[in-house]
Write a protein that holds these residues in place. Structure first.
Motif, PDB file in Angstrom:
ATOM      1  N   ARG A  76      46.059   9.384  47.804  1.00 53.11           N
ATOM      2  CA  ARG A  76      45.402  10.652  47.503  1.00 53.11           C
ATOM      3  C   ARG A  76      46.435  11.671  47.038  1.00 53.11           C
ATOM      4  O   ARG A  76      47.456  11.870  47.682  1.00 53.11           O
TER       5      ARG A  76
ATOM      6  N   THR B  88      43.618   4.235  43.076  1.00 46.96           N
ATOM      7  CA  THR B  88      43.457   2.904  43.666  1.00 46.96           C
ATOM      8  C   THR B  88      44.388   1.943  42.955  1.00 46.96           C
ATOM      9  O   THR B  88      44.336   1.787  41.729  1.00 46.96           O
TER      10      THR B  88
ATOM     11  N   VAL C  78      44.825   2.685  48.477  1.00 47.15           N
ATOM     12  CA  VAL C  78      44.276   3.929  47.953  1.00 47.15           C
ATOM     13  C   VAL C  78      45.200   5.068  48.360  1.00 47.15           C
ATOM     14  O   VAL C  78      45.516   5.243  49.547  1.00 47.15           O
TER      15      VAL C  78
ATOM     16  N   LEU D  24      42.022  10.431  43.773  1.00 49.85           N
ATOM     17  CA  LEU D  24      42.319   9.150  44.404  1.00 49.85           C
ATOM     18  C   LEU D  24      42.873   8.169  43.379  1.00 49.85           C
ATOM     19  O   LEU D  24      42.316   8.015  42.290  1.00 49.85           O
TER      20      LEU D  24
ATOM     21  N   THR E 140      44.419   4.210  52.244  1.00 48.21           N
ATOM     22  CA  THR E 140      44.289   2.805  52.627  1.00 48.21           C
ATOM     23  C   THR E 140      45.632   2.129  52.446  1.00 48.21           C
ATOM     24  O   THR E 140      46.148   2.081  51.327  1.00 48.21           O
TER      25      THR E 140
END
Length: 221
Positions: free
Chosen positions: A122, A115, A120, A113, A160
């Motif tokens: 992946r 951030t 976020v 991940l 996200t």
């Protein structure tokens, strides 16, 4: 001052006609912008294409979708290539949405991940070089050279959504396994041992796992 791991540049491509394009247009020649908005584009077929708002996917058969929502490439690897091809590579020059500094891509782990502010991402899959990439670069035997080097960059999904701007720090959270993008790349490029390791680990997204499983079944038949 930006952190050691950060986004150097955010880049967007507009579709243009090129003789080497594998689709009607190509947006591989991306250019820096101040910021990008990222979201989950949905499935490769019937979805929104790129995970970056305003970024074109010319070949929707092979590119775009959940696991190829955002493409990141390290500035350090571009500099490595600059030394070998004898000319500069500008941010976005490899078709990447994110040009990064201080983040490992070749050995990024599947499921890692990233951030970036409120966003976020992946790590999902490596880039597989294609004729459009070769035509864009204009270098002899580019697909083989890129494959041999294994400096693939990272395709990412959007966990996200939100906005990413140049200079933003990147915080990395690594999963508890050892399946990195280089191993996945070798698996997708036909290395049988690598393919078995990756499939057995079960860490790929289903859209990446299932084709690899089918390939193994055909080879074992």
């Amino acid at each position: 001052m930006p952190s050691p791991a950060h986004v150097l540049s955010v880049n967007v491509g507009r579709g243009v006609e090129r003789p080497y394009a594998s689709g009607p247009v190509t947006a591989i020649d991306k250019r820096p912008v101040d910021g990008i908005d990222v979201r989950d584009p949905g499935p490769k077929h019937g979805g929104l294409g790129s995970g970056v708002v305003g970024d074109t996917v010319g070949d929707t058969r092979h590119h775009g979708g959940v696991t190829q929502a955002v493409y990141a490439y390290p500035r350090e690897d571009q500099q490595w290539w600059e030394e070998r091809i004898g000319r500069p590579i500008e941010p976005g020059g490899f078709g990447e949405n994110l040009t990064t500094v201080g983040v490992e891509a070749t050995h990024a782990l599947v499921g890692e991940l990233w951030t970036i502010g409120d966003v976020v991402l992946r790590v999902e899959a490596p880039r597989i070089p294609c004729a459009t990439f070769a035509g864009h670069m204009g270098e002899r035997r580019w697909v083989k050279r890129f494959t041999d080097a294994g400096r693939t960059g990272a395709y990412l999904s959007v966990v996200t959504p939100g906005r990413i701007e140049a200079g933003a720090p990147i915080v990395v959270e690594r999963p508890d396994h050892d399946i990195d993008l280089l191993l996945a790349f070798r698996a997708f490029m036909g290395d049988l041992g690598a393919a078995r390791r990756v499939v057995d680990a079960g860490v790929l997204h289903p859209t990446e796992q299932q084709p690899l499983e089918r390939s193994l079944l055909r080879r074992d038949a």
